[in-house]
Design a protein around this motif. Structure first.
Motif, PDB file in Angstrom:
ATOM      1  N   LEU A 102       0.691  -1.337  -0.087  1.00  0.00           N
ATOM      2  CA  LEU A 102      -0.071   0.046  -0.101  1.00  0.00           C
ATOM      3  C   LEU A 102       1.039   1.277   0.112  1.00  0.00           C
ATOM      4  O   LEU A 102       0.509   2.231  -0.747  1.00  0.00           O
ATOM      5  N   ASP A 103       2.022   1.237   0.850  1.00  0.00           N
ATOM      6  CA  ASP A 103       2.666   2.317   0.987  1.00  0.00           C
ATOM      7  C   ASP A 103       3.805   2.584  -0.140  1.00  0.00           C
ATOM      8  O   ASP A 103       3.845   4.053  -0.523  1.00  0.00           O
ATOM      9  N   MET A 104       4.271   1.687  -0.785  1.00  0.00           N
ATOM     10  CA  MET A 104       5.328   1.555  -1.865  1.00  0.00           C
ATOM     11  C   MET A 104       6.185   2.823  -1.548  1.00  0.00           C
ATOM     12  O   MET A 104       6.403   3.803  -2.413  1.00  0.00           O
ATOM     13  N   SER A 105       6.876   2.693  -0.441  1.00  0.00           N
ATOM     14  CA  SER A 105       8.015   3.629   0.038  1.00  0.00           C
ATOM     15  C   SER A 105       7.506   5.168  -0.154  1.00  0.00           C
ATOM     16  O   SER A 105       8.165   6.113  -0.722  1.00  0.00           O
ATOM     17  N   GLY A 106       6.223   5.494   0.116  1.00  0.00           N
ATOM     18  CA  GLY A 106       5.742   6.766   0.204  1.00  0.00           C
ATOM     19  C   GLY A 106       4.975   7.323  -0.966  1.00  0.00           C
ATOM     20  O   GLY A 106       4.561   8.231  -1.270  1.00  0.00           O
ATOM     21  N   HIS A 107       5.239   6.311  -2.134  1.00  0.00           N
ATOM     22  CA  HIS A 107       4.750   6.590  -3.462  1.00  0.00           C
ATOM     23  C   HIS A 107       3.261   5.937  -3.823  1.00  0.00           C
ATOM     24  O   HIS A 107       2.712   5.998  -4.906  1.00  0.00           O
ATOM     25  N   GLY A 108       2.710   5.310  -2.656  1.00  0.00           N
ATOM     26  CA  GLY A 108       1.432   4.507  -2.810  1.00  0.00           C
ATOM     27  C   GLY A 108       0.368   5.247  -3.238  1.00  0.00           C
ATOM     28  O   GLY A 108      -0.287   4.952  -4.114  1.00  0.00           O
ATOM     29  N   ILE A 109       0.337   6.566  -2.547  1.00  0.00           N
ATOM     30  CA  ILE A 109      -0.725   7.367  -3.055  1.00  0.00           C
ATOM     31  C   ILE A 109      -0.959   7.576  -4.303  1.00  0.00           C
ATOM     32  O   ILE A 109      -2.009   7.770  -4.912  1.00  0.00           O
ATOM     33  N   TYR A 110       0.254   8.004  -4.934  1.00  0.00           N
ATOM     34  CA  TYR A 110       0.306   8.187  -6.555  1.00  0.00           C
ATOM     35  C   TYR A 110      -0.025   7.130  -7.409  1.00  0.00           C
ATOM     36  O   TYR A 110      -0.890   6.946  -8.150  1.00  0.00           O
ATOM     37  N   LEU A 163      -6.738   2.997  -9.382  1.00  0.00           N
ATOM     38  CA  LEU A 163      -8.135   3.077  -8.917  1.00  0.00           C
ATOM     39  C   LEU A 163      -9.096   3.938  -9.780  1.00  0.00           C
ATOM     40  O   LEU A 163     -10.148   3.607 -10.297  1.00  0.00           O
ATOM     41  N   VAL A 164      -8.612   5.231  -9.928  1.00  0.00           N
ATOM     42  CA  VAL A 164      -9.389   5.976 -11.082  1.00  0.00           C
ATOM     43  C   VAL A 164      -9.309   5.475 -12.421  1.00  0.00           C
ATOM     44  O   VAL A 164     -10.656   5.383 -12.918  1.00  0.00           O
TER      45      VAL A 164
END
Lengths: 211, 58
Positions: free
Chosen positions: B13-21, B27-28
């Motif tokens: 989920l986190d992907m070294s802080g890049h998960g949100i991107y 998802l979109v």
């Protein structure tokens, strides 16, 4: 097939040395922009067939493909913008590649708007085909923009003719994602064209027999 | 090549802080494609229903 490419790319492909894990957006971004251009090229071939040989089906295919092209171009622009935040420090830059892709998106919307603004559908088909042919000049501009101008966008990582600059551990899931998205868009195109052909030909006997 | 880069679900989920991107793009994108399929299927049903009504009335 698309899921295989994405799972491989998202979970098993190695982390990029420079971009870290943010590069994993590539497995959605690159297939999207490839098909954004290919769908427009397909529409241009159909437009030529409609204008030269008056093939009715070709116009129907343009009208069915345009919303799919707009959708996949939007995904390409959106994924590129999100990818830009961690790598470039900005979500948008008016450079040649991004601007020409935005023009492609506007062309798709223009084609749909133009067709929708005429009550005479045969006339709408003809004018739409002319607009599609005019707009095809943008495709080589998008492709070559990173070579012709100094842009923030990186040059192409994969090549059909030459060698790719991307490691095989990242290249294979990318190729599978491209093929998978292609199949998905073809099936969406078949569904979309089926409904459009039925609605345009609804007064014909073959449609009554078919339904 | 087939060893996962991540040790657990949180790392995925986190992907070294890049998960949100990364995950917001998927998802979109998947949602837009899924909605397109639903719209296309609904259009076919609507068109077929209209044609059947026309056939019944004529």
């Amino acid at each position: 097939m698309l899921m295989l490419g994405w799972i491989w790319g998202l979970l098993f492909a190695p982390q990029d040395a420079v971009q870290g894990n943010s590069y994993r957006i590539i497995f959605f971004h690159v297939p999207s922009v490839i098909f954004a251009e290919l769908i427009y090229f397909f529409m241009a071939v159909c437009a030529l067939m409609h204008i030269v040989w008056r093939v009715k089906l070709a116009a129907y295919l343009i009208k069915s493909a345009a919303p799919i092209g707009a959708m996949i171009t939007f995904i390409g622009l959106f994924s590129g913008s999100i990818w830009g935040i961690p790598t470039w420090g900005t979500w948008w830059q008016w450079d040649a590649r991004i601007t020409s892709t935005l023009i492609l998106f506007i062309m798709y919307l223009g084609v749909l708007t133009l067709h929708g603004s005429f009550s005479n559908l045969e006339k709408a088909d003809r004018l739409m085909s002319i607009l599609v042919i005019i707009g095809v000049v943008n495709i080589p501009i998008i492709k070559k923009s990173v070579d012709w101008w100094s842009t923030l966008h990186q040059p192409a990582s994969i090549s059909v003719s030459g060698s790719s600059s991307i490691d095989p551990s990242m290249l294979y899931p990318l190729l599978i994602s491209i093929i998978g998205l292609g199949f998905m868009l073809i099936s969406l195109g078949i569904l979309s064209s089926r409904s459009y052909i039925l609605s345009r030909e609804k007064n014909k006997k073959w449609v009554s027999d078919y339904v | 090549m087939f060893n996962s880069e991540f040790k657990n679900f949180n790392e995925i989920l986190d992907m070294s802080g890049h998960g949100i991107y990364v995950w917001s793009v998927y998802l979109v994108g998947i949602s837009i494609i899924a909605i397109s399929f639903l719209i296309a299927k609904k259009r076919i049903k609507t068109v077929q229903r209209k044609i059947k009504l026309n056939n019944a009335s004529s």
